[in-house]
Design an enzyme around this catalytic site. Sequence first.
Site, PDB file in Angstrom:
ATOM      1  N   GLY A 161       0.979  -0.791   0.270  1.00 17.97           N
ATOM      2  CA  GLY A 161      -0.316   0.005  -0.156  1.00 17.97           C
ATOM      3  C   GLY A 161       0.940   1.907   0.449  1.00 17.97           C
ATOM      4  O   GLY A 161       0.952   2.464  -0.855  1.00 17.97           O
ATOM      5  N   ASP A 162       1.386   1.153   1.167  1.00 17.84           N
ATOM      6  CA  ASP A 162       2.652   2.584   0.377  1.00 17.84           C
ATOM      7  C   ASP A 162       3.984   2.128  -0.788  1.00 17.84           C
ATOM      8  O   ASP A 162       3.575   3.836  -0.803  1.00 17.84           O
ATOM      9  CB  ASP A 162       3.763   2.693   1.653  1.00 17.84           C
ATOM     10  N   CYS A 188      -5.252  -4.103  20.399  1.00 20.87           N
ATOM     11  CA  CYS A 188      -6.344  -2.322  21.224  1.00 20.87           C
ATOM     12  C   CYS A 188      -6.044  -1.824  21.889  1.00 20.87           C
ATOM     13  O   CYS A 188      -5.637  -1.887  23.356  1.00 20.87           O
ATOM     14  CB  CYS A 188      -7.404  -3.973  21.296  1.00 20.87           C
TER      15      CYS A 188
END
Length: 362
Positions: free
Chosen positions: A87-88, A325
């Site tokens: 993606g980068d 998380c």
Amino acid sequence: MASIELSFIDHPKVTIDSKTELLVTIRDESGDFSISKKIKKGTVDLKVPVLREWIVEIFNGDNKVFDYKLNLEGQNVFIKFENIALGDSILWPAYIEEFRKKYKCKVYVKSRYPELFEKSYPNITFLKKGSELKNVDIQITPLIIIRGASMLDSPPIVLNLEKGELRPTLDKPILKRTITKKYVCIATHSSSYYKYWLRKNGWNDVIKYLKELGYEVVCIDGDDIADYGLVKMHVPNNCIKKNGMRPLSERVNDLHFCEFFIGVGSGLAWLAWAMNKPVVMISGFSNEGYEFKTPYRVTNKNVCHGCIRFSYEGEKGDMNDPFYCPEHYGTSRQHECSREITFEMVKEKISKLISSFSHDQL
């Protein structure tokens, strides 16, 4: 007379050897990045992950004895990426081209997947694996994501450009349709567990719905199974599985002929976006504006969501933990941002997208 040496490899550096104490200042024109230090002998460096036309000033008392401004025009600039994901790799080239045009410099890039861009950006030299570059004037190893910034804002911050979404141009292989029926591409895997769509039976319901609408469904994930130790993530059944680490040219071909793409925040979503395909983005861990814009983004804002902000603020959690998380780790609410995105929410966006096809044909 003091000895003064300048270097702009990795970051601006000034090396001094003087009999008297001098004040060394390195700054950019805006003053957003700067350092000042008194020194007789040694190095002053400004370790910031950005490219600027740096200003170096040296004072002996009130007298300025050295004044230099870096001019990037005509310089050999090496942008060296490390550990860069798909993606980068897709996001940066359009911004690098704008940087090249703005500063009129020669740009060399070391990144993954150069085969996607070599023809589309002939004025940028994409280095092959194992090749070396000599005679570098300026070099930077950018942070892929700048702390406090989104993925989209990071390239313009690093390269001193105006913020805004720039979609890259991709080199396309010889294209050939391999599936006669109209189809939708999906990709369910991502680089970390917390980025998955964790709704039970979510993908199976999506596939069933798409088939009811007359679409074939093609899964283009690289892996059939992703092993996170505590849990293994499988691609869904009841679809055409084109899994395996295949050439990107094959993924480009699959996406070119598909009607639209559905996925999570992964490199394949960025590839679909770069190809101007409509993208249904299922993401609880990020907010709008973090990735590319899409009117078909699915987020449940009635539960905890957007935890990616903690990664760049450095406040909570370890982003290298695939089960990251920051708010609810170890509780029943862990990953509710993803788990509470229902099939009905995704269905609504799919219906909106398909409806837009009908309007376009009017």
